[in-house]
Design a protein around this motif. Structure first.
Motif, PDB file in Angstrom:
ATOM      1  N   GLN A  51     -49.715  68.638  18.574  1.00  0.00           N
ATOM      2  CA  GLN A  51     -48.569  67.808  18.924  1.00  0.00           C
ATOM      3  C   GLN A  51     -48.848  67.299  20.332  1.00  0.00           C
ATOM      4  OE1 GLN A  51     -44.792  69.578  20.203  1.00  0.00           O
ATOM      5  NE2 GLN A  51     -43.931  68.652  18.379  1.00  0.00           N
ATOM      6  N   VAL A  52     -48.818  65.997  20.490  1.00  0.00           N
ATOM      7  CA  VAL A  52     -49.249  65.411  21.754  1.00  0.00           C
ATOM      8  C   VAL A  52     -48.042  64.853  22.501  1.00  0.00           C
ATOM      9  CG1 VAL A  52     -50.669  63.594  22.784  1.00  0.00           C
ATOM     10  CG2 VAL A  52     -51.495  64.848  20.777  1.00  0.00           C
ATOM     11  N   GLU A  53     -47.922  65.247  23.750  1.00  0.00           N
ATOM     12  CA  GLU A  53     -46.852  64.687  24.583  1.00  0.00           C
ATOM     13  C   GLU A  53     -47.494  63.604  25.446  1.00  0.00           C
ATOM     14  OE1 GLU A  53     -44.697  67.645  26.717  1.00  0.00           O
ATOM     15  OE2 GLU A  53     -43.563  66.156  27.841  1.00  0.00           O
ATOM     16  N   PHE A  54     -46.886  62.441  25.474  1.00  0.00           N
ATOM     17  CA  PHE A  54     -47.525  61.345  26.196  1.00  0.00           C
ATOM     18  C   PHE A  54     -46.500  60.549  26.989  1.00  0.00           C
ATOM     19  CE2 PHE A  54     -46.043  57.836  23.522  1.00  0.00           C
ATOM     20  CZ  PHE A  54     -45.679  58.500  22.351  1.00  0.00           C
ATOM     21  N   THR A  55     -47.015  59.808  27.966  1.00  0.00           N
ATOM     22  CA  THR A  55     -46.151  58.791  28.585  1.00  0.00           C
ATOM     23  C   THR A  55     -46.897  57.464  28.505  1.00  0.00           C
ATOM     24  OG1 THR A  55     -47.080  59.120  30.756  1.00  0.00           O
ATOM     25  CG2 THR A  55     -45.055  60.296  30.298  1.00  0.00           C
ATOM     26  N   ILE A  56     -46.119  56.427  28.570  1.00  0.00           N
ATOM     27  CA  ILE A  56     -46.721  55.103  28.714  1.00  0.00           C
ATOM     28  C   ILE A  56     -46.248  54.602  30.068  1.00  0.00           C
ATOM     29  CG2 ILE A  56     -46.836  52.767  27.770  1.00  0.00           C
ATOM     30  CD1 ILE A  56     -46.329  54.063  25.017  1.00  0.00           C
ATOM     31  N   ASP A  57     -47.214  54.432  30.947  1.00  0.00           N
ATOM     32  CA  ASP A  57     -46.901  54.053  32.316  1.00  0.00           C
ATOM     33  C   ASP A  57     -47.332  52.601  32.470  1.00  0.00           C
ATOM     34  OD1 ASP A  57     -46.302  54.095  34.949  1.00  0.00           O
ATOM     35  OD2 ASP A  57     -47.814  55.561  35.542  1.00  0.00           O
ATOM     36  N   GLN A  58     -46.359  51.720  32.438  1.00  0.00           N
ATOM     37  CA  GLN A  58     -46.621  50.270  32.516  1.00  0.00           C
ATOM     38  C   GLN A  58     -47.708  49.865  31.522  1.00  0.00           C
ATOM     39  OE1 GLN A  58     -46.636  48.827  36.601  1.00  0.00           O
ATOM     40  NE2 GLN A  58     -45.930  50.841  37.231  1.00  0.00           N
ATOM     41  N   ASN A  97     -32.357  64.593  23.728  1.00  0.00           N
ATOM     42  CA  ASN A  97     -30.935  64.386  23.943  1.00  0.00           C
ATOM     43  C   ASN A  97     -30.478  62.954  23.719  1.00  0.00           C
ATOM     44  OD1 ASN A  97     -30.846  67.011  24.589  1.00  0.00           O
ATOM     45  ND2 ASN A  97     -30.919  66.702  26.799  1.00  0.00           N
ATOM     46  N   SER A  98     -31.406  62.062  23.490  1.00  0.00           N
ATOM     47  CA  SER A  98     -30.964  60.682  23.468  1.00  0.00           C
ATOM     48  C   SER A  98     -31.022  60.074  22.081  1.00  0.00           C
ATOM     49  CB  SER A  98     -31.837  59.853  24.387  1.00  0.00           C
ATOM     50  OG  SER A  98     -31.451  58.515  24.239  1.00  0.00           O
ATOM     51  N   ASP A  99     -30.038  59.208  21.823  1.00  0.00           N
ATOM     52  CA  ASP A  99     -30.095  58.484  20.551  1.00  0.00           C
ATOM     53  C   ASP A  99     -30.779  57.135  20.746  1.00  0.00           C
ATOM     54  OD1 ASP A  99     -28.130  57.507  22.101  1.00  0.00           O
ATOM     55  OD2 ASP A  99     -26.483  57.977  20.714  1.00  0.00           O
ATOM     56  N   LYS A 100     -31.345  56.937  21.960  1.00  0.00           N
ATOM     57  CA  LYS A 100     -32.047  55.665  22.191  1.00  0.00           C
ATOM     58  C   LYS A 100     -33.525  55.778  21.809  1.00  0.00           C
ATOM     59  CE  LYS A 100     -29.136  53.992  25.937  1.00  0.00           C
ATOM     60  NZ  LYS A 100     -28.938  54.905  27.073  1.00  0.00           N
ATOM     61  N   ALA A 101     -33.941  56.969  21.403  1.00  0.00           N
ATOM     62  CA  ALA A 101     -35.346  57.125  21.011  1.00  0.00           C
ATOM     63  C   ALA A 101     -35.629  56.280  19.772  1.00  0.00           C
ATOM     64  CB  ALA A 101     -35.636  58.591  20.732  1.00  0.00           C
ATOM     65  N   ILE A 102     -36.859  55.801  19.669  1.00  0.00           N
ATOM     66  CA  ILE A 102     -37.209  54.980  18.503  1.00  0.00           C
ATOM     67  C   ILE A 102     -38.304  55.679  17.699  1.00  0.00           C
ATOM     68  CG2 ILE A 102     -36.581  52.812  19.653  1.00  0.00           C
ATOM     69  CD1 ILE A 102     -39.622  52.333  20.036  1.00  0.00           C
ATOM     70  N   TYR A 103     -38.534  55.147  16.496  1.00  0.00           N
ATOM     71  CA  TYR A 103     -39.557  55.746  15.638  1.00  0.00           C
ATOM     72  C   TYR A 103     -40.937  55.442  16.198  1.00  0.00           C
ATOM     73  CZ  TYR A 103     -35.687  56.146  12.431  1.00  0.00           C
ATOM     74  OH  TYR A 103     -34.494  56.470  11.871  1.00  0.00           O
ATOM     75  N   LEU A 104     -41.882  56.175  15.725  1.00  0.00           N
ATOM     76  CA  LEU A 104     -43.256  55.874  16.125  1.00  0.00           C
ATOM     77  C   LEU A 104     -43.866  54.889  15.143  1.00  0.00           C
ATOM     78  CD1 LEU A 104     -44.493  59.421  17.138  1.00  0.00           C
ATOM     79  CD2 LEU A 104     -43.958  57.524  18.632  1.00  0.00           C
ATOM     80  N   GLY A 150     -42.420  54.633  29.192  1.00  0.00           N
ATOM     81  CA  GLY A 150     -41.558  55.545  28.440  1.00  0.00           C
ATOM     82  C   GLY A 150     -42.324  56.806  28.128  1.00  0.00           C
ATOM     83  N   SER A 151     -41.698  57.676  27.373  1.00  0.00           N
ATOM     84  CA  SER A 151     -42.443  58.869  26.998  1.00  0.00           C
ATOM     85  C   SER A 151     -42.127  59.265  25.571  1.00  0.00           C
ATOM     86  CB  SER A 151     -42.183  60.011  27.972  1.00  0.00           C
ATOM     87  OG  SER A 151     -40.837  60.388  27.916  1.00  0.00           O
ATOM     88  N   GLY A 152     -43.032  60.043  25.001  1.00  0.00           N
ATOM     89  CA  GLY A 152     -42.859  60.383  23.598  1.00  0.00           C
ATOM     90  C   GLY A 152     -43.627  61.637  23.225  1.00  0.00           C
ATOM     91  N   VAL A 153     -43.358  62.050  22.000  1.00  0.00           N
ATOM     92  CA  VAL A 153     -44.059  63.194  21.428  1.00  0.00           C
ATOM     93  C   VAL A 153     -44.502  62.768  20.037  1.00  0.00           C
ATOM     94  CG1 VAL A 153     -43.795  65.539  20.573  1.00  0.00           C
ATOM     95  CG2 VAL A 153     -42.688  64.886  22.680  1.00  0.00           C
ATOM     96  N   MET A 201     -39.311  56.959  23.593  1.00  0.00           N
ATOM     97  CA  MET A 201     -38.165  56.326  24.225  1.00  0.00           C
ATOM     98  C   MET A 201     -38.605  55.620  25.492  1.00  0.00           C
ATOM     99  SD  MET A 201     -34.716  58.280  25.076  1.00  0.00           S
ATOM    100  CE  MET A 201     -33.874  57.848  26.552  1.00  0.00           C
ATOM    101  N   GLY A 202     -38.232  54.374  25.617  1.00  0.00           N
ATOM    102  CA  GLY A 202     -38.575  53.614  26.806  1.00  0.00           C
ATOM    103  C   GLY A 202     -37.788  54.150  28.004  1.00  0.00           C
TER     104      GLY A 202
END
Ligand code: PEP
Ligand code: MG
Length: 836
Positions: free
Chosen positions: A288-295, A245-252, A213-216, A234-235
């Motif tokens: 502010q860090v933009e990240f992804t989680i890749d597997q 744009n998505s309401d599927k994002a979750i809290y950190l 997923g990815s996040g900020v 968000m996964g």
């Protein structure tokens, strides 16, 4: 190190420079040097991007050849010199084609591969090739989208990564050169020819099997600057747009309202916290860090200076200095004087009655009331009338930026926290509400229809609360801003380093009280005429002006005396221990007289004289050129009783204040001086009054007599004038007016044409003209000092609150500048910055 013409692989040792590759490229290099898991990145410098815009593409095969992996998917982001100058939006997944789609179908599954490909085709078509969005709304699969693309452009969807990349780079390079992008960044202080760098990065997929997923994330509250982990994750998502744009994002962080990354992937969450702490220390900034989680594996894609509101930027700078990460001097330099002034914004009084007309998104903090205007021209017209206005638009575009500069707040029907209106308003420190629910704005009919059908028209008054998102009826009371500890720290650190005094232009107890809370060094200008406009006094003042005999004038002045004495006693008590500089009456007397029939009639009644006589008298007092007429010290010479009354009021107030234990030594200032003899005459009279008051009261006191240098002649003759004066205070409003021969009351009508045509670099009434008026200042200061080495030098025109002008005064060796109360903190910070 690789030396490839046109681009630079970002490695720990590469020669990456902000001035050549932009801020983002430099920042990514710093992250790489910190050993953070940053995907492979190549920087394209400004010069190459400029060539691309002109149609000259570098060798993309070599660029692409630098990247490894299968499938080869890249992103391109903008990298301007200063992060907040903006730039074209990022383009992700360049390289998506039929082959990559096939490959991803095997690894990620069909659904994810379809989604990625479809999205890429859309964004390539719409953002890169500038096709209409609408036809693509119908496309449900990548192949349908490819067919639409081909129909629209008469060419198949490009399958080669080099072709795609070339189109992306060209479109981004040209977008930067466009007029609207140029205007936007110029509004943020960028030079017209600012360069754009680009960074090409290997995509770290936030979509795939397992936890992806990815996040900020940011580690402070962007509104207040307090430590707090905020952001979204968000996964199965990619890029900021997904998150927004998505309401599927979750809290950190763990949150009772819903699932969080902390619960889902505690180790990755812990790793993120460490990234934040390391960035803060090593990059000496809240990022502010933009990240992804890749597997399950964390990748840091980007880190930018955490966006922040005025309050937060002050809090962050102060906290970094308190934690020893940056020196205090740097904290002072990091807060722009404008940011500080935003902190001083008003809020809606919690106790005030309010009728909420609409609610929207709280897009930029602070509250303001004003009349509705619907376009930039109307906003500018209101500003020139000194009337508060609220710019109401369906949404804003770069064309509205000038209106936003002129307005007191902005309200839009559409948009959100990142819409144009919100971003620009925050930049300007304007209260702003966007996306107001149920509101319908018609620019053409110049009206707003509310959800309940009520209609607001141009000129109606409303109040905007950009901190809560409320739009209220009429003028709602506001309170002064609550200034926090960080603000106090910054002020104290400014006081430690600055070497020029900051005084206030204050005529009332309220002004003086406010400026004392800001830690001002004294009053530099108390304009006494404002005291005569208060109700109850104006009639007496008019009687004094109309007096035909000396006895009548003396009687009226006797009535004014206790009023003035009380004013001064209050100011002295409040400013105990600090200098208070009182200017004797300055404006032409007829300014106190009414000019409308109703007012003239009530004056005739008060004076018990025929209307025609009063009218004729008023007419006889009119002057052809009042600003150059009977005003300032000329009143003091022609009608000396007025200055004598004022001097008596000041001295009696001094005696009264001393009796109460107040530490006071008044300064009295003579306006509009042109010759030494004027000073001598006034001085002799004032000394006489002082002697009388000493005699009558048996109290000894001292006072300092000073001269306002606000005519060119006074500046030229400053030497002989200074021999008579304890201080010289340069009144740069009049001095600018007279040096340019430019009416300060009328120049607004043509000033923008003058500035646009480059006749003047800026409005000389706002920023001191150092070349012309500045030369008179230097001349006056040096002649004054030479003749009287002890003479104190100050400046009390509007320029006293302007950072560049303050730096100039410091350079000229002035002892203080004096500015309006709300500019005091700004002036203190600017004065400190000028010394660092
Ligand atoms: C000036 O002229 O700069 C000044 C401070 O006086 P006023 O603005 O009251 O004319
Ligand atoms: Mg003046």
């Amino acid at each position: 190190m690789l030396d490839i013409p046109g681009f630079t692989p970002v490695t720990p040792t590469a020669d990456i420079r902000v001035a050549r590759h932009g801020n983002r490229a430099k920042c990514l290099q710093r992250l790489i040097r910190m050993d953070l898991p940053v995907p492979q990145t190549v920087a394209i410098p400004f010069a190459t991007v400029r060539e691309i815009a002109e149609g000259q593409m570098p060798d993309l095969a070599t660029l692409i050849g630098l990247f490894e992996g299968e499938p080869m998917l890249l992103s391109v982001r903008s990298s301007s010199e200063a992060a907040d100058w903006g730039g074209p939006n990022a383009v992700l997944n360049i390289g998506m084609n039929d082959a990559a789609h096939g490959w991803l179908s095997k690894t990620l599954g069909h659904a994810a591969a379809d989604k990625l490909y479809l999205r890429f085709i859309r964004s390539f078509a719409i953002e890169v090739m500038r096709l209409d969005e609408e036809p693509f709304d119908a496309a449900k699969t990548p192949s349908e989208a490819c067919i639409i693309y081909e129909e629209e452009i008469d060419d198949p969807f490009p399958q080669s990564i080099a072709d795609q990349l070339a189109a992306v780079l060209r479109s981004m390079a040209r977008a930067w050169d466009g007029t609207s992008a140029r205007l936007l960044r110029q509004a943020k202080g960028a030079p017209g020819d600012a360069g754009l760098g680009l960074v090409v990065q290997r995509m770290a997929q936030g979509m795939g099997p397992g936890q992806s997923g990815s996040g900020v994330v940011q580690f402070v509250n962007p509104a207040t600057g307090e430590p707090k982990v905020t952001g979204r994750y968000m996964g199965q998502a990619m890029g900021r747009r997904d998150l927004r744009n998505s309401d599927k994002a979750i809290y950190l962080t763990r949150d009772e309202r819903g699932p969080s990354l902390e619960d889902l992937l505690p180790e990755v969450y812990g790793e993120l916290l460490k990234v934040g702490a390391r960035c803060r220390k090593r990059l000496r900034e809240e990022m502010q860090v933009e990240f992804t989680i890749d597997q399950g594996r964390l990748a840091v894609l980007d880190a930018v200076r955490c966006p922040r509101e005025a309050r937060a930027s002050v809090a962050i700078a102060a906290a970094l200095a308190r934690d020893g990460i940056i020196p205090r001097s740097e904290a002072l330099l990091r807060v722009s004087p404008d940011t500080l002034s935003r902190l001083l914004h008003r809020q809606v009084d919690p106790g005030a009655e309010r009728v909420v007309l609409a609610r929207g998104i709280a897009a930029s903090p602070g509250a303001a009331a004003g009349r509705i205007v619907f376009d930039s021209a109307a906003a500018q017209a209101a500003q020139s009338r000194d009337e508060a206005c609220i710019l109401v638009r369906r949404e804003t575009s770069p064309d509205d930026v000038r209106g936003m500069h002129a307005a007191d707040a902005v309200l839009t029907e559409r948009g959100g926290t990142t819409s144009h209106a919100a971003v620009i308003a925050r930049g300007l420190g304007l209260p702003c509400v966007t996306g107001a629910i149920g509101l319908h704005v018609s620019h053409k009919k110049r009206r707003v229809i509310l959800a309940d059908g009520r209609v607001l028209r141009e000129g109606d008054e409303i109040t905007i609360d950009g901190s809560t998102g409320e739009v209220m009826e009429g003028r709602v009371a506001t309170t002064e801003p609550a200034l926090n500890g960080a603000f106090g720290d910054l002020m104290a650190w400014s006081d430690d380093v600055r070497d020029i005094g900051i005084r206030v232009n204050a005529d009332t107890v309220a002004d003086a009280t406010l400026s004392r809370t800001f830690g001002v060094d004294g009053i530099g200008l108390c304009r006494t005429e404002h005291m005569f406009f208060e109700s109850g006094r104006l009639t007496v003042m008019r009687e004094m002006i109309f007096a035909e005999t000396g006895a009548d004038r003396a009687a009226a002045l006797d009535r004014l005396l206790p009023m003035q004495r009380d004013d001064f006693t209050a100011l002295f008590s409040l400013m105990s221990g600090l200098p208070v500089c009182i200017r004797l009456l300055d404006p032409p007397l007829h300014e106190f007289l009414p000019n409308e029939t109703d007012g003239i009639r009530s004056l005739a009644e008060a004076l018990d004289r025929p209307l025609s006589e009063v009218k004729a008298r008023i007419e006889s007092m009119q002057e052809y050129n009042p600003m150059l007429g009977m005003r300032g010290v000329r009143l003091g010479i022609a009608l000396p009783e007025i200055y004598e009354m004022q001097a008596r009021a000041i001295f009696e107030a001094t005696v009264a204040a001393l009796a109460k234990g107040v530490d006071v030594r008044p300064e009295i200032m003579i306006p509009l001086v042109t010759a030494r003899r004027e000073v001598e005459l006034v001085k002799r009279r004032l000394d006489g009054v002082a002697a009388k008051v000493r005699d009558e009261t048996g109290v000894d006191f001292d006072y300092d007599l000073g001269v306002m240098v606000e005519t060119p002649r006074a500046a030229l003759r400053a030497g002989e004038i200074a021999e008579q004066a304890a201080f010289l205070s340069f009144g740069t409003n009049d001095l600018t007016q007279m040096t340019y021969g430019l009416s300060r009351d009328d120049a607004g009508r043509f000033m923008s044409a003058y500035v646009n045509e480059g006749v003047y670099p800026e409005d000389p009434f706002g920023t001191l003209d150092v070349e012309g008026v500045g030369e008179l200042l230097l001349l006056g200061a040096s002649r004054g000092r030479k003749a009287n080495p002890k003479v104190i030098l100050g400046l009390c025109g509007e320029h006293g609150g302007n950072p560049e002008s303050i730096a100039f005064c410091r350079f000229a060796g002035f002892d203080y500048v004096s500015c309006s109360p709300f500019r005091v903190p700004v002036a203190k910070l600017a004065a400190a910055q000028a010394t660092i």
